[in-house]
Design a protein around this motif. Structure first.
Motif, PDB file in Angstrom:
ATOM      1  N   LYS A 300       9.114  17.640  -7.162  1.00 29.09           N
ATOM      2  CA  LYS A 300      10.265  18.483  -7.523  1.00 29.09           C
ATOM      3  C   LYS A 300      11.412  18.301  -6.530  1.00 29.09           C
ATOM      4  N   LEU A 301      11.089  18.268  -5.223  1.00 31.83           N
ATOM      5  CA  LEU A 301      12.125  18.103  -4.214  1.00 31.83           C
ATOM      6  C   LEU A 301      12.811  16.742  -4.345  1.00 31.83           C
ATOM      7  N   LEU A 302      12.031  15.702  -4.618  1.00 34.85           N
ATOM      8  CA  LEU A 302      12.603  14.360  -4.739  1.00 34.85           C
ATOM      9  C   LEU A 302      13.449  14.234  -6.000  1.00 34.85           C
ATOM     10  N   ARG A 303      13.015  14.857  -7.069  1.00 30.88           N
ATOM     11  CA  ARG A 303      13.819  14.808  -8.302  1.00 30.88           C
ATOM     12  C   ARG A 303      15.130  15.552  -8.122  1.00 30.88           C
ATOM     13  N   ASP A 304      15.093  16.667  -7.410  1.00 31.76           N
ATOM     14  CA  ASP A 304      16.328  17.395  -7.130  1.00 31.76           C
ATOM     15  C   ASP A 304      17.280  16.558  -6.282  1.00 31.76           C
ATOM     16  N   ALA A 305      16.711  15.633  -5.492  1.00 31.07           N
ATOM     17  CA  ALA A 305      17.531  14.763  -4.644  1.00 31.07           C
ATOM     18  C   ALA A 305      17.900  13.460  -5.350  1.00 31.07           C
ATOM     19  N   GLY A 306      17.565  13.339  -6.630  1.00 28.79           N
ATOM     20  CA  GLY A 306      17.891  12.131  -7.377  1.00 28.79           C
ATOM     21  C   GLY A 306      16.972  10.962  -7.103  1.00 28.79           C
ATOM     22  N   LEU A 307      15.755  11.250  -6.612  1.00 30.63           N
ATOM     23  CA  LEU A 307      14.801  10.185  -6.290  1.00 30.63           C
ATOM     24  C   LEU A 307      13.540  10.315  -7.152  1.00 30.63           C
ATOM     25  N   GLY A 308      13.757  10.533  -8.441  1.00 26.92           N
ATOM     26  CA  GLY A 308      12.637  10.690  -9.353  1.00 26.92           C
ATOM     27  C   GLY A 308      11.841   9.426  -9.570  1.00 26.92           C
ATOM     28  N   GLN A 309      12.388   8.256  -9.167  1.00 26.46           N
ATOM     29  CA  GLN A 309      11.670   6.984  -9.347  1.00 26.46           C
ATOM     30  C   GLN A 309      10.597   6.756  -8.289  1.00 26.46           C
ATOM     31  N   VAL A 310      10.587   7.578  -7.247  1.00 29.91           N
ATOM     32  CA  VAL A 310       9.559   7.440  -6.218  1.00 29.91           C
ATOM     33  C   VAL A 310       8.215   7.870  -6.806  1.00 29.91           C
ATOM     34  N   ASN A 311       7.217   7.047  -6.613  1.00 26.22           N
ATOM     35  CA  ASN A 311       5.880   7.325  -7.141  1.00 26.22           C
ATOM     36  C   ASN A 311       5.184   8.344  -6.250  1.00 26.22           C
ATOM     37  N   VAL A 312       4.891   9.510  -6.785  1.00 29.09           N
ATOM     38  CA  VAL A 312       4.219  10.578  -6.048  1.00 29.09           C
ATOM     39  C   VAL A 312       2.911  10.901  -6.764  1.00 29.09           C
ATOM     40  N   GLY A 313       1.804  10.915  -6.033  1.00 26.98           N
ATOM     41  CA  GLY A 313       0.521  11.195  -6.664  1.00 26.98           C
ATOM     42  C   GLY A 313      -0.539  11.548  -5.646  1.00 26.98           C
ATOM     43  N   THR A 314      -1.717  11.869  -6.162  1.00 28.07           N
ATOM     44  CA  THR A 314      -2.849  12.142  -5.282  1.00 28.07           C
ATOM     45  C   THR A 314      -3.411  10.831  -4.748  1.00 28.07           C
ATOM     46  N   ILE A 315      -4.306  10.923  -3.794  1.00 27.96           N
ATOM     47  CA  ILE A 315      -4.916   9.721  -3.219  1.00 27.96           C
ATOM     48  C   ILE A 315      -5.698   8.969  -4.284  1.00 27.96           C
ATOM     49  N   GLU A 316      -6.345   9.697  -5.190  1.00 25.54           N
ATOM     50  CA  GLU A 316      -7.072   9.048  -6.282  1.00 25.54           C
ATOM     51  C   GLU A 316      -6.142   8.218  -7.163  1.00 25.54           C
ATOM     52  N   ASP A 317      -4.904   8.681  -7.332  1.00 21.49           N
ATOM     53  CA  ASP A 317      -3.943   7.939  -8.152  1.00 21.49           C
ATOM     54  C   ASP A 317      -3.562   6.603  -7.514  1.00 21.49           C
ATOM     55  N   PHE A 318      -3.746   6.479  -6.206  1.00 22.11           N
ATOM     56  CA  PHE A 318      -3.331   5.267  -5.489  1.00 22.11           C
ATOM     57  C   PHE A 318      -4.495   4.319  -5.221  1.00 22.11           C
ATOM     58  N   GLN A 319      -5.669   4.608  -5.752  1.00 18.41           N
ATOM     59  CA  GLN A 319      -6.801   3.695  -5.583  1.00 18.41           C
ATOM     60  C   GLN A 319      -6.457   2.353  -6.217  1.00 18.41           C
ATOM     61  N   ALA A 320      -6.666   1.259  -5.477  1.00 23.51           N
ATOM     62  CA  ALA A 320      -6.390  -0.110  -5.942  1.00 23.51           C
ATOM     63  C   ALA A 320      -4.899  -0.357  -6.170  1.00 23.51           C
ATOM     64  N   VAL A 321      -4.033   0.436  -5.517  1.00 25.85           N
ATOM     65  CA  VAL A 321      -2.578   0.279  -5.640  1.00 25.85           C
ATOM     66  C   VAL A 321      -1.987   0.168  -4.247  1.00 25.85           C
ATOM     67  N   GLU A 322      -0.900  -0.576  -4.118  1.00 23.05           N
ATOM     68  CA  GLU A 322      -0.230  -0.654  -2.825  1.00 23.05           C
ATOM     69  C   GLU A 322       1.284  -0.550  -3.012  1.00 23.05           C
ATOM     70  N   PHE A 323       1.957  -0.084  -1.948  1.00 18.64           N
ATOM     71  CA  PHE A 323       3.419   0.014  -1.924  1.00 18.64           C
ATOM     72  C   PHE A 323       3.903  -0.518  -0.579  1.00 18.64           C
ATOM     73  N   ASP A 324       5.165  -0.930  -0.539  1.00 17.38           N
ATOM     74  CA  ASP A 324       5.729  -1.406   0.719  1.00 17.38           C
ATOM     75  C   ASP A 324       5.697  -0.312   1.772  1.00 17.38           C
ATOM     76  N   ALA A 325       6.061   0.898   1.376  1.00 16.25           N
ATOM     77  CA  ALA A 325       6.062   2.031   2.301  1.00 16.25           C
ATOM     78  C   ALA A 325       5.247   3.175   1.696  1.00 16.25           C
TER      79      ALA A 325
END
Length: 433
Positions: A300-325
């Motif tokens: 919600k905070l990121l969407r209010d700041a215009g950063l809705g494209q940032v992937n936000v999730g639980t640790i389970e959502d990031f299993q087998a996934v990587e990001f630069d930061a």
């Protein structure tokens, strides 16, 4: 579907056998000579089976594809089966405590790792004067020795920089992990890019340092190379935040029992906004939290700041996934709730598998936001705190006890069981960091 349709190796072999017998009978009735045999009758239709992320599947889930390819007929041609997965990362999600207590959370991969050579391992260890191997930690340590086994342990990590693997390798993999990106560290463009982002984050909060008295007490007897010093080229940043965690159910009367921490959520959003303003694309940033309530708060905070494209999730959502930061919000700020989290298999404290996944998702930048007071009470995260302190990576708040609250130790109490990530009494040495 394949099993229900009869498209299994056993069923197809039976059909081919029936067809072969019908051909022979028909030719005999026609008084035609029949020499040789019908080829392919006993050959399996499915010759190989690969199950990826096998450590994350329950045993029944793994047995479903096995029932398609395995032919129980004596003398049938065997197929090649490969179970691929990491038993030190997230396992199957089992929500029933009764089912978890009876071993449903124990994957088929983990059971096979223990069963095939259990007797031989026990005999070997008893001959050497040790007791039989009865837990996954000792078993993996045994496999990591130079022995011929049916199991292969891959030790090269193609995602993380070497600095990111130091703690996970020591805490979870017996110092065996190696980074394939070691040669890329010399690339000036990659190095300068993420070190510039790190310097920008470091300016946002003061660095936590030991005073001379604390440094003298905690560094006594330690070689100078291991004493606190600033690592300028390691893109790791810990941001201490002594916030307040609240129940989402009590705070908003929602029907879910999760937790959020507004202080940490604001800190995370500021970090993400700073990275985005400095040129990091929102698609390159991943934000994690072990609690769904915190995920919703940050999103919600990121969407209010215009950063809705940032992937936000639980640790389970990031299993087998990587990001630069990766920005990780630990969320929990009340030490008395940690035991409750462990019983529910929630959060990261007392959860080595979930902690391992959280620490190994970034490719170039890792930012951890958490409460030092709670982290210091967990054997795993206390070592990570000390790692950040010793290498000059700790910024923000130091907690109520400060650096004196960290006990320097050469051993870490850590283990996992088939019913969940529960602290046990297996010793893993961390004195070589």
């Amino acid at each position: 579907i394949l099993y229900s349709a009869g498209l299994t190796n056993a069923t197809l072999r039976t059909w081919r056998k029936c067809l072969s017998n019908s051909v022979e009978t028909l030719m005999q009735k026609c008084r035609l000579s029949f020499e040789g045999e019908v080829r392919g009758v006993d050959e399996p239709h499915f010759t190989h089976l690969f199950i990826d992320e096998a450590a994350q599947a329950t045993e029944p889930e793994s047995l479903i594809p096995l029932s398609v390819v395995v032919d129980p007929e004596p003398g049938s041609v065997k197929v090649e089966i490969a179970l691929v997965g990491d038993p030190r990362q997230l396992g199957a999600q089992v929500y029933s405590r009764a089912a978890a207590g009876r071993g449903l959370g124990f994957s088929f991969l983990e059971r096979l790792l223990q069963r095939p050579n259990a007797k031989a391992i026990a005999e070997s260890e008893e001959k050497r004067g040790h007791g039989p191997i009865d837990n996954m930690d000792d078993l993996l340590a045994y496999y990591n020795e130079d022995r011929e086994q049916n199991s292969v342990f891959l030790t090269v990590n193609y995602r993380c920089r070497p600095e990111f693997l130091m703690m996970p390798s020591t805490l979870f993999y017996f110092d065996k992990l190696q980074s394939a990106k070691s040669k890329m560290i010399s690339d000036p463009e990659i190095t300068s890019r993420w070190c510039r982002e790190l310097r920008m984050l470091e300016k946002m909060r003061p660095r936590v340092e030991m005073d001379e008295e604390e440094a003298g007490d905690m560094s006594a007897g330690i070689p100078r190379i291991y004493r606190p010093h600033k690592q300028e080229m390691w893109p790791i940043h810990f941001r201490g935040v002594v916030g307040r965690d609240v129940s989402v159910a009590l705070d908003s009367f929602a029907g879910t029992n999760s937790w959020s921490n507004l202080d940490e959520a604001k800190e995370v959003s500021q970090i993400v906004m700073a990275l985005a303003q400095d040129g990091v694309k929102p698609e390159q940033i991943g934000v994690m939290s072990p609690f769904r309530g915190q995920v919703v708060q940050i999103r919600k905070l990121l969407r209010d700041a215009g950063l809705g494209q940032v992937n936000v999730g639980t640790i389970e959502d990031f299993q087998a996934v990587e990001f630069d930061a990766i920005v990780l919000s630990l969320t929990r700020s009340t030490p008395t709730f940690v035991d409750f989290d462990i019983k529910r298999r929630a959060g990261v404290f007392g959860q080595p598998k979930r902690s391992n996944v959280a620490l190994t998702r970034p490719e170039h930048l890792l930012v951890i936001v958490g409460n030092p007071n709670v982290m210091a009470s967990c054997p795993i995260w206390r070592q990570i705190l000390w790692f950040c302190l010793r290498n000059g990576l700790w910024y923000g708040e130091s907690g109520s006890k400060g650096c004196a609250g960290l006990e320097l130790t050469d051993e870490l109490v850590y283990s996992t069981t088939g019913t969940g990530d529960v602290i046990d009494e297996t010793i893993v040495t961390v004195g070589t960091l």
